[in-house]
Design a protein around this motif. Structure first.
Motif, PDB file in Angstrom:
ATOM      1  N   ALA A 100       0.852  -1.193   0.000  1.00 57.05           N
ATOM      2  CA  ALA A 100       0.000   0.000   0.000  1.00 57.05           C
ATOM      3  C   ALA A 100       0.884   1.238   0.000  1.00 57.05           C
ATOM      4  N   HIS A 101       0.449   2.249  -0.739  1.00 56.08           N
ATOM      5  CA  HIS A 101       1.233   3.471  -0.873  1.00 56.08           C
ATOM      6  C   HIS A 101       0.347   4.678  -0.621  1.00 56.08           C
ATOM      7  N   HIS A 102       0.872   5.618   0.148  1.00 54.80           N
ATOM      8  CA  HIS A 102       0.155   6.870   0.404  1.00 54.80           C
ATOM      9  C   HIS A 102       1.156   8.011   0.366  1.00 54.80           C
ATOM     10  N   GLU A 103       0.787   9.084  -0.328  1.00 53.86           N
ATOM     11  CA  GLU A 103       1.650  10.263  -0.404  1.00 53.86           C
ATOM     12  C   GLU A 103       0.796  11.504  -0.178  1.00 53.86           C
ATOM     13  N   GLU A 104       1.325  12.447   0.598  1.00 50.95           N
ATOM     14  CA  GLU A 104       0.584  13.679   0.854  1.00 50.95           C
ATOM     15  C   GLU A 104       1.547  14.843   1.051  1.00 50.95           C
ATOM     16  N   MET A 105       1.047  16.028   0.784  1.00 52.17           N
ATOM     17  CA  MET A 105       1.812  17.224   1.105  1.00 52.17           C
ATOM     18  C   MET A 105       1.809  17.396   2.614  1.00 52.17           C
ATOM     19  N   TYR A 106       2.982  17.539   3.204  1.00 50.74           N
ATOM     20  CA  TYR A 106       3.049  17.649   4.658  1.00 50.74           C
ATOM     21  C   TYR A 106       3.077  19.103   5.119  1.00 50.74           C
ATOM     22  N   ARG A 107       3.990  19.907   4.579  1.00 54.04           N
ATOM     23  CA  ARG A 107       4.090  21.302   4.969  1.00 54.04           C
ATOM     24  C   ARG A 107       4.600  22.138   3.786  1.00 54.04           C
ATOM     25  N   PRO A 108       4.170  23.400   3.700  1.00 48.66           N
ATOM     26  CA  PRO A 108       4.805  24.303   2.738  1.00 48.66           C
ATOM     27  C   PRO A 108       6.173  24.735   3.253  1.00 48.66           C
ATOM     28  N   THR A 109       7.081  25.012   2.335  1.00 48.40           N
ATOM     29  CA  THR A 109       8.409  25.529   2.678  1.00 48.40           C
ATOM     30  C   THR A 109       8.674  26.759   1.807  1.00 48.40           C
TER      31      THR A 109
END
Length: 344
Positions: free
Chosen positions: A156-165
């Motif tokens: 299973a794979h999950h990707e998300e934006m965590y924080r802006p930089t």
């Protein structure tokens, strides 16, 4: 490649580590040997008291090809492998490997980890349920490699934006930079600096020479903790971690600490890293009794002017979407979270 599990950072030569980092897909202060070792010694200021080190290197013909600085801990109810430095105080993390070797390194690393017995901090072997990697730059090829590997392995794979930089590109004079800032904000920056300079309160700024390292650290922390949220953040283990980070950056030549003064005392501080021809804004503090002088804004304006005068290509605010960053013209990049859950 020959993969090796290490029990301690001392088992990999610091110079060899940092030389590889300079050629790696991601080169940030948070991936240097000295920072990684410091972070692990303090477990991120006590963030991971029960973590078990999983430091893996790969060599080919005795040449260091890749490093995976990881640790095992319970996270979200499952035993997971995280990047050393996760999560709160290391803004950019990744594997340490060159682009040409990256795809093969990731694939063989997962093969190696899949059958690896790991001794936990409490004693005895443990298995891991998945990877949960935070603070990967949105440009990192590790993101695509993990997705491809999860598909190939049926994980299973999950990707998300965590924080802006947010970041400010700097490639000219200070006036050229200001010309790219929205007109109202440009006038506001100039107005605040002019008001401070004309206040007849001896406003000046300087870059610390760190002649007395511990005194300078005390001075910085005393300003940082005037913010109630930051004061709460600086519990004793985190305070020890922060002090060690500053010492480490100074000892290894990439600390950039500046203070703003008025009425003969320090009223603002900015802790940055001067690394790879840009400044990385790590933390700051202001004396709340001097807010009429806008000390944070004024010091930041001076810092950006210094960057322009000294050829720095960028000011990186790192994680966080505070409004002032965008008022100074910053544009968003992001750090990501990639999570793989393996089929057991």
């Amino acid at each position: 490649m020959k993969y090796t599990l290490h029990n301690d950072f001392s088992e990999i030569d610091p110079q060899e580590w940092n030389d590889l980092l300079s050629r790696s897909i991601t080169d940030t202060p948070f991936l240097r040997h000295e920072y990684q070792r410091s972070w692990w010694e303090h477990r991120g200021g006590g963030e991971w008291p029960n973590a078990s080190l999983v430091l893996v290197s790969a060599r080919e013909d005795e040449k260091l090809i890749g490093i995976a600085p990881l640790f095992l801990s319970e996270y979200d109810g499952q035993p997971a492998l995280l990047l050393n430095g996760s999560i709160e105080i290391s803004d950019y993390l990744d594997l340490i490997v060159g682009m040409d070797d990256h795809t093969r390194f990731v694939s063989e690393l997962l093969d190696f980890l899949a059958v690896l017995p790991i001794n936990t901090a409490q004693g005895g072997p443990a298995s891991w349920h998945g990877l949960d990697w935070y603070n990967l730059p949105d440009s990192s090829p590790t993101l695509a490699a993990l997705k491809a590997e999860s598909t190939a392995r049926g994980w299973a794979h999950h990707e998300e934006m965590y924080r802006p930089t947010p970041r400010i590109a700097l490639n000219g004079s200070f006036e050229e930079y200001l010309s790219r800032v929205e007109k109202k904000q440009r006038h506001e920056i100039r107005r605040k600096v002019r008001r401070a300079e004309e206040s007849e309160r001896g406003v000046r700024w300087s870059i610390s020479d760190m002649a007395d390292v511990e005194a300078e650290i005390d001075s910085f922390i005393s300003l940082m903790e005037q913010d109630q949220n930051k004061a709460s953040f600086l519990h004793e283990p985190m305070r020890a971690q922060m002090r060690d980070v500053i010492r480490t950056a100074h000892k290894n030549g990439w600390l950039w600490l500046a203070f703003l003064e008025a009425d003969g005392q320090r009223i603002a501080a900015a802790l940055n890293f001067d690394y790879n021809n840009k400044l990385w804004g790590y933390n700051a503090g202001v004396n709340r009794a001097y807010m009429d002088l806008s000390p944070g804004w004024v010091l930041l304006a001076y810092i950006l002017e210094w960057c322009c005068q000294n050829g720095r290509s960028e000011f990186d605010f790192m994680r966080g979407d505070e409004e002032y960053k965008y008022r100074f013209g910053a544009q968003n990049k992001y750090v990501m979270r990639a999570k793989l859950t393996r089929a057991l």
